[in-house]
Structures are given as C-alpha cells and as structure tokens.
Design an enzyme around this catalytic site. Structure first.
Site, PDB file in Angstrom:
ATOM      1  N   MET A 294      12.767  24.111   2.854  1.00 21.21           N
ATOM      2  CA  MET A 294      12.049  23.287   1.879  1.00 21.21           C
ATOM      3  C   MET A 294      12.994  22.458   1.005  1.00 21.21           C
ATOM      4  SD  MET A 294       9.396  24.376  -1.110  1.00 21.21           S
ATOM      5  CE  MET A 294       8.235  25.234  -0.053  1.00 21.21           C
TER       6      MET A 294
ATOM      7  N   LYS B 142       0.839  -1.207   0.000  1.00 20.76           N
ATOM      8  CA  LYS B 142       0.000   0.000   0.000  1.00 20.76           C
ATOM      9  C   LYS B 142       0.872   1.254   0.000  1.00 20.76           C
ATOM     10  CE  LYS B 142      -0.360  -0.355   5.040  1.00 20.76           C
ATOM     11  NZ  LYS B 142      -1.182  -0.869   6.157  1.00 20.76           N
TER      12      LYS B 142
ATOM     13  N   TYR C 291      16.640  29.907   8.566  1.00 21.20           N
ATOM     14  CA  TYR C 291      15.455  30.685   8.942  1.00 21.20           C
ATOM     15  C   TYR C 291      15.364  30.865  10.450  1.00 21.20           C
ATOM     16  CZ  TYR C 291      13.404  30.384   4.260  1.00 21.20           C
ATOM     17  OH  TYR C 291      13.157  30.515   2.927  1.00 21.20           O
TER      18      TYR C 291
ATOM     19  N   ARG D 289     -11.296  -0.061  14.154  1.00 17.18           N
ATOM     20  CA  ARG D 289     -11.048   0.803  13.018  1.00 17.18           C
ATOM     21  C   ARG D 289     -11.897   0.284  11.871  1.00 17.18           C
ATOM     22  NH1 ARG D 289      -4.842   1.322  11.098  1.00 17.18           N
ATOM     23  NH2 ARG D 289      -5.438  -0.711  10.305  1.00 17.18           N
TER      24      ARG D 289
HETATM   25  C1  LIG Z   1      -0.424  -1.803   6.841  1.00 18.36           C
HETATM   26  C2  LIG Z   1      -0.989  -3.102   7.254  1.00 18.36           C
HETATM   27  C3  LIG Z   1      -0.173  -4.241   7.404  1.00 18.36           C
HETATM   28  C4  LIG Z   1       1.331  -4.168   7.329  1.00 18.36           C
HETATM   29  O1  LIG Z   1       1.803  -3.710   8.568  1.00 18.36           O
HETATM   30  P1  LIG Z   1       3.349  -3.503   8.895  1.00 18.36           P
HETATM   31  O2  LIG Z   1       3.358  -3.084  10.303  1.00 18.36           O
HETATM   32  O3  LIG Z   1       3.835  -2.452   7.952  1.00 18.36           O
HETATM   33  O4  LIG Z   1       4.044  -4.792   8.655  1.00 18.36           O
HETATM   34  C5  LIG Z   1      -0.781  -5.458   7.668  1.00 18.36           C
HETATM   35  N1  LIG Z   1      -2.124  -5.545   7.827  1.00 18.36           N
HETATM   36  C6  LIG Z   1      -2.931  -4.478   7.737  1.00 18.36           C
HETATM   37  C7  LIG Z   1      -4.401  -4.629   7.943  1.00 18.36           C
HETATM   38  C8  LIG Z   1      -2.399  -3.209   7.462  1.00 18.36           C
HETATM   39  O5  LIG Z   1      -3.206  -2.146   7.390  1.00 18.36           O
END
Ligand SMILES: *Cc1c(COP(=O)(O)O)cnc(C)c1O
Length: 366
Positions: free
Chosen positions: A306, A38, A258, A134
């Site tokens: 930046m 993801k 800055y 969640r």
């Molecule tokens: C992001 C996610 C993972 C991966 O988690 P990590 O801690 O990055 O290994 C696994 N399961 C779900 C449901 C997630 O949202």
C-alpha cells in the site's frame, strides 16, 4: 511552508501541458483546440491546469460531471464549459446558474432543455452517436430530430455538434473512417453549427477529422495519443517520485515483500521506496514494473504494497545512491505509456488512479 519532508509527490510540469496544448494547436489549425479537464484534469489538478490552458489561449473546456463544471466556473469566468453528462432534469438549475453548456445526449434531454428555454435562449451542444453506443443520439433519434429540428431546437442556440471516436488511438482501425462518414451525414441533416469529432488520437488521423474544434485530453497530460505508433509527440507532464526510505542488502535466497513472491538469486541491494498502490503504483506492477534512479532503469521486486515498493538497485554504484534520494516511477525514463503497458492498462487509468494523498507539486517550466 517548507515541504521537503514529503516522501512522495507528483510533479506537474505546467509548462509541458501548455507546450502540448500548443503542439495540438499547430497540428489542428485552423481548428480551435479545447481542453478536456474531466476527472480533475486526469488527476493532475484541474484547478491549476485549466487556468494555465486558458492563459495559453484555450477558451473551451470539457468536463464529464456537472460538479466538475461548477468547480471550474469561478476559475474560468469567461470560458465556455461543456458538460458531457448532459442535462438531466435535476441538473438544469445548476447548469443555468453556473453558465455551463450541456452536451445533450438524447431527444428527451433536448426536449427538456428546450422547454427550459422558454422566455430566454439557452446554448446547447448535441452529441451524435456514430458507433460508440455509449451516449448520444442514435441514428433513429437523429432522423427524428432532422425531420423537425426547428420545433425541437426551439429556444436553443447550437454551440456545437459533436461525436466521439472509438478507435482514434489506432490509425489503422477502419472504424475511424466509418465514424467520419456517419458524422458527415449527421451534420448534413442538421442546421449549421460548429462541429467536433477528434480527441487526442483523432488529431493525428488527418485534416478531415479536425472540423471546427478538437478535444484533446490525454495528450495534454503527456500520454501518447496513439501508443505504439512511433515517438510520442507530447512532452512529459506528470512525474511520479518517491524517496528511498531504506537501502538494505539481502543475501541470496532471501525473499521480498508480501507472500515472498521475489527471491534473490544473488546478494542484492534493495531500495524501499515511499510509494505504493495507495499512491497509484499498480499492484499489477509487482515483479514486472520499472523505475528510474540515478538515471538508470531498475526493476520493481516483490509485491507492491500500500505504502511501499522495493526496487533492486544492485547495479547502481554505492556512491550514486543514498537514503532520501528520489526514485521516479513515471517520468522521462520510465514513461507513462511504459507503465500503462506493463500494468496491462492505459495511460488514462494510470493518471486518474494516482492517489489522492500524493501532493501535487506544480512546476512552471517544461
Ligand atoms: C475524454 C473525452 C475526450 C478526450 O479524449 P482523449 O483521448 O483523452 O484525448 C474527448 N471527447 C470525449 C467525448 C471524451 O469523453
């Protein structure tokens, strides 16, 4: 084309990603290891990372958004791709067209996906909430499903039942065992299906957490699955580098950057580096963070701006440093987890916050 002119870049060590995948395979066996890709593989570039994982034997991938799954499908023609977001009614046609498997998060989603399965069978994953609150079926929804699963899951093939651990980065947390026992109870109420509970941290919690499939993300990309619990078993996969645009000597009492938040206590040599918060060097690292140049750790001085950041290189011999040299802000010397800790965040936010303008340079070896 020669891109030596690039002033800053992210080196992605694909060999390290696959080595980390293999580490998880040996830790999790006989459970299978999926790849969580993801958010563009946590900023490293899913289009490069996911096919590498597939070549290393990974047959199952997870994304959060439908769009991420659509983008991956042509690169992973035969892999199973799960979409955490689920199956909102608007998402259904695209899920089916791109052969993506939704992670169903509520009874409503189950009902809708099952209705879409009239005249054909559809694959589905079920997300059971065991304490994260969640996404996923609540205990009440789980009971309803268990009471009439034949009817509610009509037309569906259960590819996976999963839940997610809230505290797997902390092996001392009691929540891990609580969630494990809730997950086991849920599985016993449902028809037999492959099960999955563990993200990266969960893989280190012990055999009972592994089930049929584990779902690491951060560890594949070099983050410590359980920061602060001893040496990181993962290899560095992301290296953030920027070139020195200028070296400049400043006198005692002069300020840097800055708002003049740094004032030199002695004559100093500064390197102005072509990386800033637009690239993902957090502004919260101002006057706190570290970098590595010529194999030595140096301090960030003044505000991160930046496009630039200054480091104090007074301790580096003149012959060992020059304009154009690369300074590492994430790598083997100053690690991803070091940066996250100093910045007051986690490795996930650091990686996914790396700037879009940073070129990604893919390297084969670890
Ligand atoms: C992001 C996610 C993972 C991966 O988690 P990590 O801690 O990055 O290994 C696994 N399961 C779900 C449901 C997630 O949202």
């Amino acid at each position: 084309m020669n891109t030596d002119y690039e002033a800053s870049w992210l080196t992605v060590r694909l060999g390290a990603v696959t080595a980390n995948y293999k580490t998880f395979q040996s830790l999790a066996a006989p459970a299978a290891v999926a790849g969580v890709v993801k958010a563009d593989a946590y900023g490293l570039g899913a289009a490069m990372v996911a096919p590498r994982l597939a070549a290393a034997g990974c047959g199952t991938f997870f994304v959060a958004r439908l769009e991420e799954g659509i983008a991956l499908r042509p690169l992973l023609p035969t892999a199973r791709i799960f979409v955490f977001d689920g199956a909102a009614p608007e998402a259904v046609p695209a899920l089916i067209a791109h052969r993506l498997t939704p992670v169903l998060n509520s009874l409503n989603e189950i009902a809708h996906w099952s209705r879409c399965a009239t005249g054909r069978r559809l694959d589905a994953a079920l997300h059971i909430d065991t304490g994260m609150n969640r996404l996923g079926l609540s205990p009440a929804e789980l009971s309803d499903l268990a009471a009439s699963w034949r009817k509610r899951l009509a037309g569906l093939d259960l590819a996976l039942v999963l839940s997610h651990l809230a505290s797997s980065d902390d092996p001392k947390s009691r929540q891990n065992r609580d969630q494990l026992s809730r997950f086991r109870t849920a599985l016993a109420m449902l028809p037999p299906a492959p099960a999955s509970l563990a993200p990266s941290g969960g893989i280190l919690l012990g055999k009972e957490f592994l089930f049929d499939l584990v779902r690491p993300g951060i560890g594949l990309y070099g983050g410590h699955p359980q920061p602060g619990t001893g040496p990181n078993p993962m290899q560095t996969a992301a290296v953030l580098s920027g070139r020195i645009l200028q070296l400049r000597r400043i006198d005692k009492g002069e300020s840097v950057g800055y708002a003049a938040t740094f004032r030199a206590k002695r004559p100093s040599m500064l390197a102005t580096v072509a990386l800033g918060y637009a690239d993902g060097v957090r502004r919260s690292l101002s006057n706190r963070g570290m970098a590595a140049v010529a194999g030595r750790r140096v301090k960030i001085v003044g505000r991160v701006s930046m496009d630039m950041v200054s480091v104090d290189v007074s301790a580096i011999a003149k012959t060992r440093i020059k304009t154009g040299d690369a300074v590492e802000f994430i790598g083997d010397t100053v690690t991803l987890d070091d940066v996250a800790e100093t910045a007051g965040t986690n490795a996930y936010e650091i990686l996914t916050g790396l700037g879009r303008r940073l070129p990604r340079r893919y390297r084969e070896g670890a």
